[in-house]
Design a protein around this motif. Structure first.
Motif, PDB file in Angstrom:
ATOM      1  N   ASP A 176       0.828  -1.207   0.000  1.00 25.52           N
ATOM      2  CA  ASP A 176       0.000   0.000   0.000  1.00 25.52           C
ATOM      3  C   ASP A 176       0.866   1.263   0.000  1.00 25.52           C
ATOM      4  O   ASP A 176       2.024   1.206   0.391  1.00 25.52           O
ATOM      5  N   ASP A 177       0.270   2.366  -0.419  1.00 28.35           N
ATOM      6  CA  ASP A 177       0.912   3.689  -0.317  1.00 28.35           C
ATOM      7  C   ASP A 177       2.262   3.730  -1.012  1.00 28.35           C
ATOM      8  O   ASP A 177       3.166   4.444  -0.575  1.00 28.35           O
ATOM      9  N   ASP A 199       0.257   5.276  -4.520  1.00 26.59           N
ATOM     10  CA  ASP A 199      -0.401   6.274  -3.686  1.00 26.59           C
ATOM     11  C   ASP A 199      -0.920   7.453  -4.508  1.00 26.59           C
ATOM     12  O   ASP A 199      -0.370   7.793  -5.550  1.00 26.59           O
ATOM     13  N   GLU A 232      -4.359   4.504  -6.802  1.00 29.79           N
ATOM     14  CA  GLU A 232      -5.306   4.986  -5.798  1.00 29.79           C
ATOM     15  C   GLU A 232      -5.535   6.483  -5.884  1.00 29.79           C
ATOM     16  O   GLU A 232      -4.662   7.226  -6.319  1.00 29.79           O
TER      17      GLU A 232
END
Ligand code: C2E
Ligand code: CA
Ligand code: CA
Ligand code: CA
Length: 275
Positions: A176-177, A199, A232
């Motif tokens: 993630d990120d 991200d 995202e």
């Protein structure tokens, strides 16, 4: 307190008191929510760029009765250790929801769950996940655990054996990120991840330029390592087209949908987005 008159001192003092109160208050709110079923999950669609259908949902935690966002209460939960019980509650609720949607005849979509590195203390977490999927007859590959790079700062062997344990049990892992913090592409070669989530900040940085070479190279690199890519925080069509052209796999963002409650997610479950 140096060089400060009475007023400065008072200001400083009350500000500190405010911060301390807030954290204590938030801790109390979290404890209460754990005891009184005060949490809920929202589900944000992850849209497949080839089919324009929903590939999966990310489960995002909310307090039912308080307007305090996860960016505020998750750090408190991490510092107090309450994240362990929260993490179990999230896993249980998300897997129950997956099974409920399947049993209603809607079908099966990946469910992504956020995992905090502080949960490494929960030595039986993988066994707990295993119990849940057995109880509900869910295939482990439908459950994706989202970790962040911060997990790589924790005890190395502990982290690697956790990640390997997830993999051995058949769960999916997403990083993630990606692109925040001290991101090193090097990780991607040695941690057993299946997917990278770019991200919002990196998308904003590299998708609004005329020149897309950085984003295109990132996507190619991930694909050459057999990793899938989700972008995202996608809010506009310009970003969408650039990602589509670059071969990105999935998009998650307000462009398609905000995080939804379970009823709204149900309504959109098999929707084909118009592009
Ligand atoms: P995250 O995992 O990076 O989740 C994505 C965040 O971006 C979510 O915020 C989501 O609502 C927001 N978002 C999605 N699309 C867009 C968009 O197009 N534009 C903008 N501006 N924002 C978008 P949220 O739900 O407030 O969660 C914030 C963070 O809190 C999450 O970031 C995650 O790190 C953490 N979090 C949330 N739920 C959980 C949980 O169950 N467990 C743990 N450990 N952390 C959680
Ligand atoms: Ca996430
Ligand atoms: Ca993220
Ligand atoms: Ca984040």
């Amino acid at each position: 307190v140096k060089h400060s008159g009475k007023n400065n001192y008072i200001f400083y003092y009350s500000e500190m008191k405010d911060i301390i109160n807030t954290r204590i208050e938030i801790e109390a709110i979290i404890r209460e929510a754990l005891e009184t079923d005060g949490f809920k999950l929202l589900y944000q669609p992850q849209v497949d760029l080839c089919s324009a259908q929903i590939h999966g949902f990310e489960a995002l935690l909310r307090l039912k009765d308080h307007n305090i966002q996860p960016d505020q209460f998750i750090p408190v939960a991490e510092d107090t250790g309450l994240i362990i019980n929260i993490g179990r509650w999230v896993a249980k609720s998300a897997i129950e929801q997956f099974a409920k949607w399947r049993d209603m005849g809607l079908g099966e979509k990946i469910i992504a769950i956020n995992y905090s590195s502080k949960q490494l203390k929960d030595k039986n977490f993988i066994a707990y996940l295993g119990q849940l999927i057995t109880t509900h007859a869910v295939k482990p590959e439908m459950i994706e655990i989202e970790i962040t790079e911060s997990i790589l700062l924790e005890n190395d062997t502990e982290t690697m054996s956790f990640l390997q344990g997830l993999k051995d049990a058949g769960f999916k892992i997403a990083l993630d990120d990606f692109g925040t913090g001290y991101s090193s592409l090097n990780y991607l070669t040695y941690i057993p991840v299946d997917k990278v989530k770019l991200d919002k900040s990196i998308n904003e940085k590299f998708l609004n330029l005329k020149n897309n070479q950085v984003m295109d190279s990132l996507i190619s690199l991930a694909h050459s390592l057999k990793l899938e890519i989700t972008a995202e925080g996608i809010e506009d069509w310009n970003q969408y087209w650039q990602l589509k052209r670059g071969g990105c796999d999935y998009i998650q963002g307000y462009l398609f949908s905000k995080p939804l409650d379970s009823a709204a997610a149900e309504n959109i479950f098999n929707h084909i987005f118009e592009i």
